[in-house]
Design a protein around this motif. Sequence first.
Motif, PDB file in Angstrom:
ATOM      1  N   TRP A 153      -6.057 -37.485  27.399  1.00  0.00           N
ATOM      2  CA  TRP A 153      -6.664 -36.039  26.925  1.00  0.00           C
ATOM      3  C   TRP A 153      -7.238 -35.289  26.352  1.00  0.00           C
ATOM      4  O   TRP A 153      -6.343 -35.400  25.248  1.00  0.00           O
ATOM      5  N   ASP A 154      -7.990 -34.898  26.481  1.00  0.00           N
ATOM      6  CA  ASP A 154      -8.584 -33.801  24.832  1.00  0.00           C
ATOM      7  C   ASP A 154      -8.860 -32.340  25.465  1.00  0.00           C
ATOM      8  O   ASP A 154     -10.080 -32.111  26.158  1.00  0.00           O
ATOM      9  N   THR A 155      -8.014 -31.490  24.692  1.00  0.00           N
ATOM     10  CA  THR A 155      -9.094 -30.089  25.428  1.00  0.00           C
ATOM     11  C   THR A 155     -10.012 -29.495  24.176  1.00  0.00           C
ATOM     12  O   THR A 155     -10.826 -28.614  25.228  1.00  0.00           O
ATOM     13  N   ALA A 156     -10.689 -30.523  24.479  1.00  0.00           N
ATOM     14  CA  ALA A 156     -12.188 -30.067  23.355  1.00  0.00           C
ATOM     15  C   ALA A 156     -12.593 -29.012  23.192  1.00  0.00           C
ATOM     16  O   ALA A 156     -13.564 -28.105  23.221  1.00  0.00           O
ATOM     17  N   GLY A 157     -11.418 -28.210  22.306  1.00  0.00           N
ATOM     18  CA  GLY A 157     -11.414 -26.791  21.571  1.00  0.00           C
ATOM     19  C   GLY A 157     -11.042 -25.635  22.093  1.00  0.00           C
ATOM     20  O   GLY A 157     -11.699 -24.631  22.174  1.00  0.00           O
ATOM     21  N   GLN A 158     -10.702 -25.887  23.929  1.00  0.00           N
ATOM     22  CA  GLN A 158     -10.440 -24.655  24.880  1.00  0.00           C
ATOM     23  C   GLN A 158      -8.645 -24.328  24.461  1.00  0.00           C
ATOM     24  O   GLN A 158      -8.185 -24.276  25.519  1.00  0.00           O
ATOM     25  N   GLU A 159      -8.806 -24.406  23.326  1.00  0.00           N
ATOM     26  CA  GLU A 159      -7.168 -24.256  22.893  1.00  0.00           C
ATOM     27  C   GLU A 159      -6.534 -22.316  23.648  1.00  0.00           C
ATOM     28  O   GLU A 159      -5.554 -22.193  23.499  1.00  0.00           O
ATOM     29  N   LYS A 160      -7.826 -21.349  24.036  1.00  0.00           N
ATOM     30  CA  LYS A 160      -7.727 -20.683  23.897  1.00  0.00           C
ATOM     31  C   LYS A 160      -7.313 -20.005  25.083  1.00  0.00           C
ATOM     32  O   LYS A 160      -7.117 -19.482  25.973  1.00  0.00           O
ATOM     33  N   TYR A 161      -7.278 -21.336  26.415  1.00  0.00           N
ATOM     34  CA  TYR A 161      -6.745 -21.347  28.003  1.00  0.00           C
ATOM     35  C   TYR A 161      -5.449 -21.976  27.850  1.00  0.00           C
ATOM     36  O   TYR A 161      -5.296 -22.139  28.636  1.00  0.00           O
ATOM     37  N   GLN A 162      -4.981 -22.441  26.729  1.00  0.00           N
ATOM     38  CA  GLN A 162      -3.988 -22.816  27.117  1.00  0.00           C
ATOM     39  C   GLN A 162      -2.250 -22.735  27.495  1.00  0.00           C
ATOM     40  O   GLN A 162      -1.985 -23.156  28.343  1.00  0.00           O
ATOM     41  N   SER A 163      -2.461 -21.076  27.991  1.00  0.00           N
ATOM     42  CA  SER A 163      -1.304 -20.311  28.670  1.00  0.00           C
ATOM     43  C   SER A 163      -2.186 -21.256  30.080  1.00  0.00           C
ATOM     44  O   SER A 163      -0.600 -21.165  31.304  1.00  0.00           O
ATOM     45  N   PHE A 164      -2.885 -21.007  30.795  1.00  0.00           N
ATOM     46  CA  PHE A 164      -3.489 -21.707  31.644  1.00  0.00           C
ATOM     47  C   PHE A 164      -3.215 -23.115  31.715  1.00  0.00           C
ATOM     48  O   PHE A 164      -2.600 -23.260  33.162  1.00  0.00           O
ATOM     49  N   PHE A 165      -3.734 -23.651  31.488  1.00  0.00           N
ATOM     50  CA  PHE A 165      -3.683 -25.287  30.874  1.00  0.00           C
ATOM     51  C   PHE A 165      -2.486 -26.316  31.019  1.00  0.00           C
ATOM     52  O   PHE A 165      -2.062 -27.073  30.886  1.00  0.00           O
ATOM     53  N   SER A 166      -2.107 -25.174  30.210  1.00  0.00           N
ATOM     54  CA  SER A 166      -0.447 -26.298  29.122  1.00  0.00           C
ATOM     55  C   SER A 166       0.200 -27.293  30.264  1.00  0.00           C
ATOM     56  O   SER A 166       0.251 -28.208  30.397  1.00  0.00           O
ATOM     57  N   PRO A 167       1.058 -26.422  31.596  1.00  0.00           N
ATOM     58  CA  PRO A 167       2.000 -27.597  32.240  1.00  0.00           C
ATOM     59  C   PRO A 167       1.172 -27.809  32.554  1.00  0.00           C
ATOM     60  O   PRO A 167       1.746 -29.298  32.886  1.00  0.00           O
ATOM     61  N   LEU A 168      -0.117 -28.163  33.122  1.00  0.00           N
ATOM     62  CA  LEU A 168      -0.890 -29.250  33.225  1.00  0.00           C
ATOM     63  C   LEU A 168      -0.925 -30.307  32.750  1.00  0.00           C
ATOM     64  O   LEU A 168      -0.742 -31.615  32.826  1.00  0.00           O
ATOM     65  N   TYR A 169      -2.270 -29.875  31.701  1.00  0.00           N
ATOM     66  CA  TYR A 169      -2.174 -30.861  30.395  1.00  0.00           C
ATOM     67  C   TYR A 169      -1.077 -31.237  30.169  1.00  0.00           C
ATOM     68  O   TYR A 169      -1.225 -33.167  30.088  1.00  0.00           O
ATOM     69  N   PHE A 170       0.522 -30.873  29.913  1.00  0.00           N
ATOM     70  CA  PHE A 170       1.946 -32.008  29.793  1.00  0.00           C
ATOM     71  C   PHE A 170       2.084 -32.659  30.451  1.00  0.00           C
ATOM     72  O   PHE A 170       2.451 -33.536  30.591  1.00  0.00           O
ATOM     73  N   HIS A 171       2.267 -31.878  31.388  1.00  0.00           N
ATOM     74  CA  HIS A 171       2.874 -32.525  32.808  1.00  0.00           C
ATOM     75  C   HIS A 171       2.785 -34.531  32.705  1.00  0.00           C
ATOM     76  O   HIS A 171       1.596 -34.556  33.202  1.00  0.00           O
ATOM     77  N   GLY A 172       3.784 -35.478  32.865  1.00  0.00           N
ATOM     78  CA  GLY A 172       3.431 -36.344  33.173  1.00  0.00           C
ATOM     79  C   GLY A 172       3.230 -36.850  31.989  1.00  0.00           C
ATOM     80  O   GLY A 172       2.924 -38.342  31.842  1.00  0.00           O
ATOM     81  N   ALA A 173       3.227 -36.310  30.655  1.00  0.00           N
ATOM     82  CA  ALA A 173       2.239 -37.170  29.027  1.00  0.00           C
ATOM     83  C   ALA A 173       3.349 -38.509  28.647  1.00  0.00           C
ATOM     84  O   ALA A 173       4.042 -37.811  28.446  1.00  0.00           O
ATOM     85  N   ASP A 174       3.350 -38.803  28.273  1.00  0.00           N
ATOM     86  CA  ASP A 174       3.946 -40.255  27.497  1.00  0.00           C
ATOM     87  C   ASP A 174       3.723 -40.088  25.950  1.00  0.00           C
ATOM     88  O   ASP A 174       4.520 -40.802  24.994  1.00  0.00           O
ATOM     89  N   ILE A 175       3.106 -40.010  25.541  1.00  0.00           N
ATOM     90  CA  ILE A 175       2.734 -39.856  24.448  1.00  0.00           C
ATOM     91  C   ILE A 175       2.324 -39.065  23.734  1.00  0.00           C
ATOM     92  O   ILE A 175       1.130 -37.838  25.056  1.00  0.00           O
ATOM     93  N   ALA A 176       2.062 -37.452  22.299  1.00  0.00           N
ATOM     94  CA  ALA A 176       1.330 -36.869  22.375  1.00  0.00           C
ATOM     95  C   ALA A 176       1.333 -37.096  20.788  1.00  0.00           C
ATOM     96  O   ALA A 176       2.430 -36.741  19.656  1.00  0.00           O
ATOM     97  N   PHE A 177      -0.156 -36.635  20.792  1.00  0.00           N
ATOM     98  CA  PHE A 177      -0.646 -36.439  18.869  1.00  0.00           C
ATOM     99  C   PHE A 177      -0.761 -35.015  18.365  1.00  0.00           C
ATOM    100  O   PHE A 177      -1.910 -34.599  18.820  1.00  0.00           O
TER     101      PHE A 177
END
Length: 159
Positions: free
Chosen positions: A63-87
């Motif tokens: 999963w890559d945000t492709a530069g959309q960090e400005k939407y972090q508060s919106f996607f963070s819970p979904l984006y990180f949910h169930g992640a096994d590895i985080a770079f």
Amino acid sequence: MVKDPYQLSCLTMNKTHYLKTVLVGDINVGKTSLAYRFVKEKFKENYTATLAGDGCVVQFNIWDTAGQEKYQSFFSPLYFHGADIAFIVYDVTNSESFARVSHWFDTLQKYCNTAIPVLVANKCDCGSIVEEGIALSFAASKSLQFVHTSAKTGENVED
């Protein structure tokens, strides 16, 4: 690819394992380039990679945000949910991107403290303005693995 420090011994033979892998960091630190290099073994200015060996198959859903960090508060819970590895990626030629590493680590801990975190110093083929000792100290203080990479040359990308 999967190394001993976290010994993924739970990976059983003759079975496909799926690992959700997230890339976080400031814009333009090379997250997408690292993913592309890993998947396609090429450098180019939602990938999937599969590795097989020793009777075990590991599929990385990257999963890559492709530069959309400005939407972090919106996607963070979904984006990180169930992640096994985080770079957590920063650009060694940009001290501001390293200054925000702590923010990305805190965000990761808030939404998914079970992911294996790795601090990635990208663009190591360029002159570094971020002192390696400071990065190593931060990584040690947070129990992070640390790796230098270059999406451009491929250095340490598979590691």
